[in-house]
Write an enzyme that holds these catalytic residues in place. Sequence first.
Site, mmCIF file in Angstrom:
data_model
loop_
_atom_site.group_PDB
_atom_site.id
_atom_site.type_symbol
_atom_site.label_atom_id
_atom_site.label_comp_id
_atom_site.label_asym_id
_atom_site.label_seq_id
_atom_site.Cartn_x
_atom_site.Cartn_y
_atom_site.Cartn_z
ATOM 1 N N ASP A 53 -10.959 2.368 -3.081
ATOM 2 C CA ASP A 53 -11.477 2.155 -1.733
ATOM 3 C C ASP A 53 -12.991 2.263 -1.719
ATOM 4 O O ASP A 53 -13.631 1.956 -0.716
ATOM 5 C CB ASP A 53 -10.890 3.189 -0.763
ATOM 6 C CG ASP A 53 -9.570 2.716 -0.171
ATOM 7 O OD1 ASP A 53 -9.205 1.544 -0.390
ATOM 8 O OD2 ASP A 53 -8.908 3.521 0.506
ATOM 9 N N ASP A 71 0.829 -1.207 0.000
ATOM 10 C CA ASP A 71 0.000 0.000 0.000
ATOM 11 C C ASP A 71 0.867 1.263 0.000
ATOM 12 O O ASP A 71 2.073 1.211 0.278
ATOM 13 C CB ASP A 71 -0.887 -0.034 1.263
ATOM 14 C CG ASP A 71 -2.193 0.703 1.080
ATOM 15 O OD1 ASP A 71 -2.317 1.477 0.123
ATOM 16 O OD2 ASP A 71 -3.100 0.516 1.927
HETATM 17 C C1 DGJ Z 1 -5.871 1.988 2.041
HETATM 18 C C2 DGJ Z 1 -6.311 0.806 1.247
HETATM 19 O O1 DGJ Z 1 -6.829 1.228 0.022
HETATM 20 C C3 DGJ Z 1 -7.312 0.016 2.056
HETATM 21 O O2 DGJ Z 1 -7.793 -1.067 1.301
HETATM 22 C C4 DGJ Z 1 -6.659 -0.462 3.311
HETATM 23 O O3 DGJ Z 1 -5.642 -1.361 3.020
HETATM 24 C C5 DGJ Z 1 -6.120 0.723 4.092
HETATM 25 N N1 DGJ Z 1 -5.265 1.531 3.279
HETATM 26 C C6 DGJ Z 1 -5.367 0.260 5.295
HETATM 27 O O4 DGJ Z 1 -4.789 1.299 5.957
#
Ligand code: DGJ
Length: 747
Positions: free
Chosen positions: A557, A488
């Site tokens: 998200d 991430d």
């Molecule tokens: C952002 C990601 O897009 C989410 O799916 C998740 O992993 C969060 N970060 C976790 O902090």
Amino acid sequence: MKRILLLAAAVLLAVVPSAARKTKKATPKEHQVVAIPQIEKQVIAIETSNSQLVFLAQPNGVLHTCHYGSKIADPKQFMDYNLRQGTDYGKGPMAYPTQGGAYANEPALSVRYADGSRNTELYYVSHQVKDKGNVVTTEILMKDYVTSLEVKLVYDAYRKEDVILSHAEIANGGKTPVELIDYASSSLYLDADKYLLTSTYGDWSAEMQIEREVLGHNLKVIETKRGTQATQWNNPSFMLSLNTDSFSETDGEVIAGSLCWSGNFRISFEKNVAHRLNVIAGINPFSSEYPLAPGATFVTPDMIWTWSGQGAGQATRNIHAWARRYGVYGGGQITPTLLNSWEGAYFTFTTETLLRMIDDAAAMGLEMFVLDDGWFAMDYPRDSDKQGLGDWEVNTRKIPEGIDYVASYAHSKGLKFGIWIEPEMVNPKSNLAQAHPDWVVRSPGREILQARNQWVLDLTNPEVQDFVFGIFDNTMSLAPNIDYIKFDSNRPIMSMGSDYLGAEQNRFYVDYVQGLYNVMRRVREKYPDTIVQCCSSGGSRVDYGSLKYFNEYWTSDDTDAMERVKIQYGTSLFYPACTMGSHVSDVPNHQTGNVTPLKFRFDIAAAGRLGMELQPKNLSESDRALADRCIRSYKGFRDLVFNGDLYRLSSPYESDYYAFMYVSEDRSRAVVYLYSTNYLNRAIGSKTFRLQGLDPAKQYKIEELNVDKSCFAGSGSVYSGDYLMGGGFTPQIFKTFASAVFYLEAR
Ligand code: DGJ
């Protein structure tokens, strides 16, 4: 090759009148002109199965672009091509225009030389062709005879996929350092009456929204300056529909492009008075003047081009086919369905929570469990996004038994195991930030801005690259057989600055991306089989630079299925379904608050790599039964999702339906997805969907999946390909949130 060399230098003195010669002391410095070698005029054609990019090297050495379009059997006929604009340096459709000569538009290349001069003129020197089977590489060497700067224009033609990759290799053949100001990967002149541009815009939770505009004569630019989250607002991909102001999936000429770069990019579109359009794509020159020492070469990222004579659908299929075969790490490989812990548990879990989720995932037929954020940091426990990032030790208060225990449990249940990391970032509240303030991206004397309570680590620094690789490596060693890493990156670069680069801050944006690629190269050398997801607050790093190392990306998200309709449509224009992480989440949706039926959520998620991201124990019995059914049926057709050809039937941006299908290469199987995004009363009824990509002569059994009663009266019957494509397919689907998935198999 026959070449005529002219005299090396013309001396002004020879033409100075005798009166002036008498006062020679007062004359300004003599102006010597370096002669440019004349060459034999020639056509250079770069070809794929159906397309052709043609250059014309003029006798004065200027290289022009004549054609990017359909394949012409004898491209030598371009020898007499009428440029309409003359052939002096800078006039006409220059193959790689530079700041210099008569050129006064956007340059692909502009350079600042050690003496401060700014002009570059590139002339054809030679070219060579290397045939490597499906890929044919043409390298055209260009040279500035005054400064000794050399540029190799490299074109890789992928015959079967009708894709051409193009990049530039800029070499400083002079004796003094130079600074690259603009250094694009590729430039392409097009010749049409009209250009309809399709590009994307967006933001967090609303990535890849489609925008269309007919280009005028002003400069149009799509770009980003966000650094780490380069694609959150714009993606370095576009389509141009030629000679039309309407977008067609099936008709007309379309040129699509995508830049393989995970940082700041810039793509400019400049139409001149003759309606010729010049597209220049590359690294964004914003704050990135790049030094090039004598003897050094700068290799730009690749730009992907494709041409279709059959509308946008074929352009997409070309890029997808290339991506599955060459452009995506493990492209086309089927990756497991999964349950991700994020929206089901966030930061609040214990071993018990995780084991229960693993049990549920296994019971539902899912194939992997992914432990997301929250599993690490002891001194500053990662119980929220406010702290702990950077301290990558297991939080034994949450998981006293360790990651191995959870991973082994998943494996014992027949599931694979994956885990989340965000190694290039740090919370100020962490041991890492205290130990290594010099590793943080920061600007002297200025507050280090936070976003999501975190800072960015300076990947231009090789020590930081080692650290980031080390985090990946150590995480992999937390348990034997970690199958999947979610990598991430949750904030953009702001107030850019690097302690490591000192006075060379202008290298930052480029070296950061190179640093990331260095890390990922090492990851892939050591972990060739690990599935790695590229996540960046959702889809903020979706590009073909990263996909060289990552198997898939987290699309957004925003897990609301209705929102995903537009996001996934936009994404599908350029990126294949095998890369598109797509999860069923809870209702009311955590981002939008909307409540959408579980069937609709599954039907959307089943368009990509299917996953779930909720707490399964909260599902009702009937929802559980539906989930089991949808997961089972998905496994039966997912080879089409991962490797089939995409045909878009209806756009959610232009109609009340989103509809598309994936078809197997031999056209014997297909899966069709339909979604109704608005209520259409019974009088209107439902749309007739004309399928595409089938074999007209084949008979297909068509069956709706995951329902007891189909919305199509003919479900279970057999129809010919020509009927389904020409006559049409008429399910009754007209309510908001109605959706259907049909499976077709030839008899
Ligand atoms: C952002 C990601 O897009 C989410 O799916 C998740 O992993 C969060 N970060 C976790 O902090």
